[in-house]
Design an enzyme around this catalytic site. Structure first.
Site, PDB file in Angstrom:
ATOM      1  N   HIS A 192      -7.374  -5.355  -0.884  1.00 47.76           N
ATOM      2  CA  HIS A 192      -6.216  -4.542  -0.503  1.00 47.76           C
ATOM      3  C   HIS A 192      -5.445  -5.135   0.676  1.00 47.76           C
ATOM      4  O   HIS A 192      -4.218  -5.038   0.739  1.00 47.76           O
ATOM      5  CB  HIS A 192      -6.701  -3.133  -0.143  1.00 47.76           C
ATOM      6  CG  HIS A 192      -5.611  -2.111  -0.110  1.00 47.76           C
ATOM      7  ND1 HIS A 192      -4.987  -1.662  -1.255  1.00 47.76           N
ATOM      8  CD2 HIS A 192      -5.001  -1.467   0.908  1.00 47.76           C
ATOM      9  CE1 HIS A 192      -4.058  -0.764  -0.936  1.00 47.76           C
ATOM     10  NE2 HIS A 192      -4.035  -0.634   0.374  1.00 47.76           N
ATOM     11  N   SER A 194       0.824  -1.202   0.000  1.00 51.39           N
ATOM     12  CA  SER A 194       0.000   0.000   0.000  1.00 51.39           C
ATOM     13  C   SER A 194       0.870   1.269   0.000  1.00 51.39           C
ATOM     14  O   SER A 194       1.697   1.449  -0.882  1.00 51.39           O
ATOM     15  CB  SER A 194      -0.943  -0.063   1.204  1.00 51.39           C
ATOM     16  OG  SER A 194      -1.899   0.948   1.141  1.00 51.39           O
TER      17      SER A 194
END
Ligand SMILES: *[C@@H]1O[C@H](CO)[C@@H](O)[C@H](O)[C@H]1NC(C)=O
Ligand SMILES: *[C@@H]1O[C@H](CO)[C@@H](O)[C@H](O)[C@H]1NC(C)=O
Ligand SMILES: *[C@@H]1O[C@H](CO)[C@@H](O)[C@H](O)[C@H]1NC(C)=O
Length: 388
Positions: free
Chosen positions: A363, A159
Site C-alpha cells: 500500500h 489511498s
C-alpha cells in the site's frame, strides 16, 4: 492539565534529542525545503473552501498547460509525494515538465486553519472524507484551473486521496469534465474484503470513536498530542524503531516490503506521518467497511432522517463518476485488496484496471518505495503522456 503540560515538555525535549541524533536532514525540511534541495522553487498557496477551511497547496511550477494535482491519503500530507527526493513522484514529474500541485486536505498539519472556526473547537472537526471530496477538491481544482488558464487537469491520488474523487464525481458530477484522467494509486473505495489486522482495526474503530467522542476528542493524531510525541520518539529509536513502527505497523497494515523501505528512511517518514485528521473521518471509513456500503456518514436512524431525509445514509452513485479513472493495484496491498478494487472497477463507468507486475508492491510503496522509478513511475508516465 499541569501534568499534561509537563509531559508534553518532556516529550518535546526527548524528541529534539532523538532527532538531533538522527542525521537525515530531509526529516527536518518541509515541502518547500525539499523541493529546493532537489532543484526546484516551490510556491505556497492558500485555497479557501466554500465552507471556510484554509488549505495549503504547494506548487512546483512546470509547463502550466500540463497541471497535475497530487492528493495524499488519510493521516498524511503533501509531503508524502516528495520525501523520496529525487526518487519521489513530485520531483520525477516536474523534471519531466509537468506542473505539480500538492493539496493538503482539511485538518492535517498544513491545513489547520479556518476563516471563523478554531481547531480547538469540536465544530472544526465535523468532517470526514465526504467534505474533503465535496469542498476541498472543487476549491482546489478551480483554483488550479484558473491559475493555469486550463479547462482540465490530471489528478493522482493515493489511498483515501482516491475516495475523495469518487465522492466528488458522484455528488458534483459537473467536476467530472474538469479531470482529464484520474490516476488511482492503491485506491480505497470498498472495504469488503480486507483481512486482519486491518479488518480487526476497522471493527474496533466505532467503539474507539465513541470513547473519544465521550472525552470530546474530535481530533486524532494531532501533532501536539502527547501520544503522537511518544509514537514519534519510539519510531526514531535505532533498530527498535524499525521493528515496532515499520514491521509492527506499516508492514502489518499495508503489506510487507522491507526492500523498498530501509531503516534510514523511517525518521524521514515519521517526522511528518501520521498527521491529524478527524475522529469522524476514521469512523466513516469503518462504516464503509462494516456496513459493506460506500455511502455517506451514518448518524443513526433518527439523525439520518434529519440530515438526509432517509433512515439509511444515501449511497454514493459510482455510475455518476464519469471521469476517466486508471486504477493501479499492488498484489501485496493489505488495505486495497485485489477483490475490492475489482468491485470498484466493475462499478465505475469509465475505467482502466492495471494490476502491477512487481509482486511485493504494498500500500505504501506507491509513495514511499525507493525503487518506484523502476516499478511504478514508468506506468504513471505512460498514462500521463497518453492524456497530456
Ligand atoms: C518551510 O520552511 C521554510 C524554511 O525552511 C520556511 O521559510 C517556510 O515558512 C516553511 N513553510 C511552511 C508552510 O511552514
Ligand atoms: C538530484 O538529481 C539531480 C539530477 O540527476 C542531481 O543533479 C542532484 O545532485 C540530485 N540531488 C540530490 C540532493 O541528490
Ligand atoms: C456536523 O455537520 C452535519 C452536516 O454537515 C450536521 O448535520 C451536524 O449537525 C453537524 N454536527 C455537529 C455536532 O455540529
Amino acid at each position: 492539565m499541569i501534568n499534561q503540560t509537563i509531559l508534553i515538555n518532556i516529550f518535546t525535549i526527548y524528541i529534539r534529542i532523538s532527532s538531533a541524533l538522527n542525521t537525515n536532514e530531509d526529516s527536518k525540511l518541509n515541502f518547500t525545503g525539499l523541493g529546493f534541495k532537489y532543484g526546484h522553487n516551490v510556491e505556497e498557496h492558500n485555497v479557501i473552501t466554500e465552507d471556510g477551511y484554509i488549505l495549503k497547496l504547494y506548487h512546483i511550477p512546470g509547463n502550466d498547460r500540463r497541471p497535475v494535482l497530487l492528493v495524499h491519503g488519510i493521516i498524511d500530507s503533501s509531503d508524502t509525494f516528495i520525501i523520496r527526493g529525487n526518487g519521489s513522484l513530485a520531483i520525477t514529474l516536474v523534471n519531466r515538465g509537468y506542473d505539480i500541485w500538492a493539496i493538503n486536505t482539511r485538518g492535517n498539519r498544513c491545513s489547520k486553519l479556518h476563516e471563523y472556526l478554531n481547531p480547538n473547537d469540536g465544530n472544526f472537526w465535523n468532517f470526514s472524507f465526504h467534505e474533503m471530496g465535496y469542498y476541498d477538491l472543487p476549491a482546489t481544482i478551480d483554483y488550479i484551473l484558473e491559475r493555469t488558464n486550463q479547462k482540465q487537469l490530471t489528478a493522482i491520488g493515493h489511498s483515501q486521496g482516491n475516495t475523495l474523487f469518487y465522492v466528488l464525481g458522484s455528488t458534483r458530477p459537473e467536476y467530472n469534465e474538469k479531470i482529464k484522467v484520474m490516476i488511482a494509486l492503491a485506491p480505497i473505495c470498498f472495504l469488503h474484503n480486507v483481512k486482519p489486522p486491518v479488518s480487526t482495526l476497522l471493527e474496533l474503530l466505532p467503539t474507539v470513536g465513541n470513547l473519544l467522542q465521550t472525552f470530546g476528542m474530535e481530533e486524532v493524531f494531532s501533532d501536539e498530542a502527547v501520544y503522537s510525541g511518544v509514537i514519534k520518539s519510539l519510531c526514531n529509536q535505532k533498530e527498535v524503531g524499525y521493528e515496532v513502527c515499520a514491521r509492527g505497523v506499516f508492514f502489518a497494515i499495508g503489506g510487507s516490503d522491507s526492500s523498498e523501505f530501509e531503516p534510514e528512511f523511517l525518521p524521514v517518514v515519521v517526522s511528518r506521518y501520521p498527521t491529524s485528521t478527524s475522529r469522524k473521518n476514521g469512523v466513516h471509513v469503518a462504516q464503509v467497511a462494516l456496513r459493506r456500503s460506500f455511502s455517506q456518514y451514518d448518524y443513526g436512524p433518527m439523525r439520518n432522517i434529519a440530515v438526509y431525509n432517509t433512515i439509511v445514509p444515501p449511497l454514493y452513485d459510482l455510475g455518476k463518476v464519469k471521469m476517466r479513472v486508471v486504477l493501479f493495484v499492488g498484489r501485496n496491498d493489505g488495505m486495497s485488496s485485489i477483490r475490492d478494487t475489482e468491485l470498484l472497477r466493475d462499478r465505475l463507468p469509465n475505467v482502466e484496471y492495471r494490476l502491477l507486475e512487481h509482486k511485493k508492491l504494498n500500500h505504501l510503496d506507491h509513495v514511499w518505495g525507493r525503487n518506484m522509478d523502476q516499478y511504478l513511475f514508468p506506468h504513471i508516465l505512460s498514462v500521463l503522456k497518453k492524456y497530456n
